[in-house]
Design a protein around this motif. Structure first.
Motif, PDB file in Angstrom:
ATOM      1  N   LEU A  19      73.940 -87.640  29.948  1.00 41.68           N
ATOM      2  CA  LEU A  19      74.431 -86.568  30.815  1.00 41.68           C
ATOM      3  C   LEU A  19      75.196 -85.517  30.017  1.00 41.68           C
ATOM      4  CD1 LEU A  19      75.661 -88.581  33.937  1.00 41.68           C
ATOM      5  CD2 LEU A  19      73.640 -87.109  33.785  1.00 41.68           C
ATOM      6  N   TYR A  20      76.022 -85.979  29.089  1.00 44.47           N
ATOM      7  CA  TYR A  20      76.805 -85.002  28.330  1.00 44.47           C
ATOM      8  C   TYR A  20      75.938 -84.231  27.342  1.00 44.47           C
ATOM      9  CZ  TYR A  20      79.980 -82.692  25.256  1.00 44.47           C
ATOM     10  OH  TYR A  20      80.585 -81.703  24.512  1.00 44.47           O
ATOM     11  N   HIS A  21      75.226 -84.948  26.501  1.00 47.01           N
ATOM     12  CA  HIS A  21      74.506 -84.280  25.415  1.00 47.01           C
ATOM     13  C   HIS A  21      73.321 -83.447  25.904  1.00 47.01           C
ATOM     14  CE1 HIS A  21      76.929 -86.087  22.336  1.00 47.01           C
ATOM     15  NE2 HIS A  21      76.654 -87.321  22.747  1.00 47.01           N
ATOM     16  N   GLU A  22      72.642 -83.909  26.960  1.00 46.34           N
ATOM     17  CA  GLU A  22      71.442 -83.213  27.400  1.00 46.34           C
ATOM     18  C   GLU A  22      71.683 -82.213  28.531  1.00 46.34           C
ATOM     19  OE1 GLU A  22      68.093 -85.720  28.139  1.00 46.34           O
ATOM     20  OE2 GLU A  22      68.401 -86.934  26.325  1.00 46.34           O
ATOM     21  N   PHE A 425      86.929 -82.116  29.519  1.00 47.39           N
ATOM     22  CA  PHE A 425      86.643 -82.318  30.936  1.00 47.39           C
ATOM     23  C   PHE A 425      85.192 -82.751  31.143  1.00 47.39           C
ATOM     24  CE2 PHE A 425      84.651 -80.455  34.706  1.00 47.39           C
ATOM     25  CZ  PHE A 425      85.395 -81.039  35.721  1.00 47.39           C
ATOM     26  N   ARG A 426      84.270 -82.113  30.467  1.00 48.74           N
ATOM     27  CA  ARG A 426      82.857 -82.429  30.663  1.00 48.74           C
ATOM     28  C   ARG A 426      82.543 -83.858  30.232  1.00 48.74           C
ATOM     29  NH1 ARG A 426      80.140 -76.612  28.651  1.00 48.74           N
ATOM     30  NH2 ARG A 426      81.017 -75.395  30.380  1.00 48.74           N
ATOM     31  N   ARG A 427      83.139 -84.301  29.156  1.00 45.66           N
ATOM     32  CA  ARG A 427      82.946 -85.684  28.714  1.00 45.66           C
ATOM     33  C   ARG A 427      83.509 -86.666  29.742  1.00 45.66           C
ATOM     34  NH1 ARG A 427      81.697 -86.621  23.243  1.00 45.66           N
ATOM     35  NH2 ARG A 427      81.395 -84.703  22.024  1.00 45.66           N
ATOM     36  N   ILE A 428      84.675 -86.360  30.278  1.00 43.06           N
ATOM     37  CA  ILE A 428      85.299 -87.244  31.271  1.00 43.06           C
ATOM     38  C   ILE A 428      84.445 -87.319  32.532  1.00 43.06           C
ATOM     39  CG2 ILE A 428      87.284 -87.397  32.841  1.00 43.06           C
ATOM     40  CD1 ILE A 428      88.972 -86.322  30.428  1.00 43.06           C
ATOM     41  N   LEU A 429      83.944 -86.183  32.997  1.00 43.76           N
ATOM     42  CA  LEU A 429      83.073 -86.158  34.174  1.00 43.76           C
ATOM     43  C   LEU A 429      81.818 -86.988  33.934  1.00 43.76           C
ATOM     44  CD1 LEU A 429      82.111 -84.994  36.930  1.00 43.76           C
ATOM     45  CD2 LEU A 429      81.200 -83.038  35.635  1.00 43.76           C
ATOM     46  N   CYS A 430      81.170 -86.782  32.803  1.00 39.73           N
ATOM     47  CA  CYS A 430      79.932 -87.530  32.506  1.00 39.73           C
ATOM     48  C   CYS A 430      80.212 -89.018  32.372  1.00 39.73           C
ATOM     49  CB  CYS A 430      79.299 -86.991  31.227  1.00 39.73           C
ATOM     50  SG  CYS A 430      78.639 -85.315  31.401  1.00 39.73           S
ATOM     51  N   ASN A 431      81.352 -89.358  31.813  1.00 43.32           N
ATOM     52  CA  ASN A 431      81.687 -90.770  31.663  1.00 43.32           C
ATOM     53  C   ASN A 431      81.902 -91.436  33.021  1.00 43.32           C
ATOM     54  OD1 ASN A 431      82.416 -93.046  29.805  1.00 43.32           O
ATOM     55  ND2 ASN A 431      84.311 -92.908  30.980  1.00 43.32           N
ATOM     56  N   LEU A 432      82.576 -90.748  33.941  1.00 48.05           N
ATOM     57  CA  LEU A 432      82.781 -91.313  35.278  1.00 48.05           C
ATOM     58  C   LEU A 432      81.441 -91.575  35.968  1.00 48.05           C
ATOM     59  CD1 LEU A 432      85.772 -89.297  36.806  1.00 48.05           C
ATOM     60  CD2 LEU A 432      85.723 -91.722  36.244  1.00 48.05           C
TER      61      LEU A 432
END
Length: 480
Positions: A19-22, A425-432
């Motif tokens: 989700l994050y990288h792509e 923020f984007r990493r945290i969102l994707c991780n959740l």
């Protein structure tokens, strides 16, 4: 054991990484609320050293240095830039588990390519390496904004500001949009009568109005509102302890202003009447213009008299306040909604105890008049702007609203090196989301989840604020 701050930082599952990288990493940034100085963008400032671009004005770092026993001489005092940086480098190892530790090393990596940990032993090498880069054209203010793929910057500006730097930017060939935001807090600050009179003179000069009556004040604010709009402003902002929603008549508000203009202090009830009346008028201006109004609520400011006198306001002596929010906020929004004059609204709280209150409150006033998500509970703010605070905000919003309609992250920063906070923020969102898939709580629908991520990180804000088109290319993905 995972390496510190590697490519998969904060991404614990395969889904989160995808989700994050792509989907998230390449998206541009719409920074719809910050405190960057527009004069430095207009002048394309080149900073001399790391202290000037990184430590000056950063009260997050100042607070950490004070907590670490650093004397004020090395924080806001007359120490040299190197000495101040040296004291910050001594403090950084003690910020473990603080967001400052993450932000510090993210910024060193993303801007300077420095992966070495900042500590006393590495301070001189990092200082010299970063300073050498800061002298190059790639590290001018405008170049830094381009590098992090920033498309829009909304600064924070008083109605009495000349906006000369915004005018210069609008007339320049700088493709990034730099827009003012209308922040009329001083127009409500009647507690200090002498200071308020001085402000009225400044506002009156900017608006070419001799402000003697309440009607004059409204005329001056309308004129400045018009000027801001002509320069592309589409947002207002208010930094308040709480909303003001005391029942009032126009006559009561006018009499309160006359009393202040005559040099007489208002009692607390009279102040509430004046602020309630003026806030409603300002909100009506926003609605009539199709703007979005923002309310940053709950800061207890300038609590340390000694440092306020020594350093000034914004010295890092503010804290979370315990003000009662719900009833006043509901009354204010309801007053506007009853008259069909409630603009798009974003509400930010500083006290985490108010998370669910705010998330549920915005749902009371949603309607179809401005498309999806007219009422927004804003991103985790200030003391909550860290991993734990962001996760709690995202979870409460998911439980009580529609995460998929959220307009996402902002910097709220005075630093040109703060844009990795969007990555954070984007990493945290994707991780959740990735963890929910891992737990079987969400379907492993990568295209659908990826669209949610892209909307929250970019497209929702693009649609919500309706900024004029920018020329920076956007990844070609369906935004519907």
């Amino acid at each position: 054991m995972k390496p510190f701050l590697d490519a998969d930082f904060l991404l614990r599952t395969a889904t989160a990484r995808t989700l994050y990288h792509e989907y998230a990493a390449a998206l541009p940034i719409l920074d719809y609320h910050c405190h960057l100085p527009p004069n430095e963008i207009a002048e394309d400032r080149q900073f001399e050293n790391l202290t000037q671009i990184w430590l000056a004005g950063d009260h997050y770092k100042w607070r950490a240095m004070r907590a670490n026993g650093v004397a004020e001489h090395y924080i806001t005092g007359a120490a040299s830039d190197w000495e101040k940086f040296e004291k910050w480098a001594e403090t950084v190892p003690y910020t473990l588990r603080s967001p400052l530790y993450h932000w510090t090393h993210l910024e060193l990596q993303r801007y300077f390519g420095i992966t070495e940990l900042l500590r006393p032993q590495s301070a001189r090498h990092i200082w010299e390496q970063a300073n050498e880069q800061l002298q190059t054209p790639a590290f001018s203010v405008r170049s830094l904004l381009r590098r992090l793929n920033v498309q829009v910057v909304c600064t924070t500006d008083d109605p009495a500001d000349s906006l000369e730097h915004h005018q210069a930017l609008a007339a320049s060939d700088f493709l990034l949009r730099v827009l003012p935001t209308f922040r009329p807090d001083q127009a409500l600050a009647v507690e200090n009568v002498a200071a308020y009179h001085a402000y009225l003179r400044k506002l009156g000069a900017a608006a070419e109005v001799d402000i003697q009556t309440y009607e004059d004040l409204l005329l001056a604010l309308r004129r400045r509102h018009d000027v801001f709009h002509a320069l592309g402003c589409r947002l207002s902002d208010h930094g308040l302890e709480r909303l003001y929603a005391t029942d009032h008549t126009a006559g009561q508000v006018s009499r309160a202003f006359h009393q202040v203009r005559a040099g007489q202090a208002l009692n607390p009830g009279e102040r509430d009447v004046f602020k309630s009346g003026l806030l409603v008028e300002l909100a009506r201006l926003d609605h009539a213009r199709g703007w979005t109004q923002q309310f940053h609520l709950g800061a207890l400011r300038n609590t340390n008299t000694r440092l306020r006198q020594q350093v000034g306001a914004d010295a890092g002596t503010d804290s979370i306040g315990d003000f009662s929010q719900g009833r006043h906020l509901a009354a204010f929004l309801d007053c506007l909604d009853r008259q069909n004059e409630l603009a798009q609204t974003i509400i930010y709280n500083l006290n985490p105890a108010d998370n669910e209150l705010m998330a549920s409150m915005v749902g009371n006033f949603q309607d179809g008049s401005a498309g999806p998500g007219k009422m927004q509970w804003g991103a985790a703010w200030w003391f909550l702007d860290q991993k734990d605070g962001m996760e709690k905000q995202l979870n409460a919003l998911s439980n009580l609203g529609l995460l998929s309609r959220f307009v996402g992250m902002l910097t709220d920063s005075r630093s040109f090196l703060s844009y990795p906070r969007h990555e954070y923020f984007r990493r945290i969102l994707c991780n959740l989301l990735g963890q929910d898939v891992e737990n079987g709580e969400l379907p492993a629908d990568l295209p659908g989840l990826g669209q949610l991520v892209q909307n929250v990180c970019y497209y929702n804000a693009q649609r919500y604020f309706k900024f004029d088109p920018v020329t920076t290319p956007v990844p070609e993905r369906d935004a519907n």
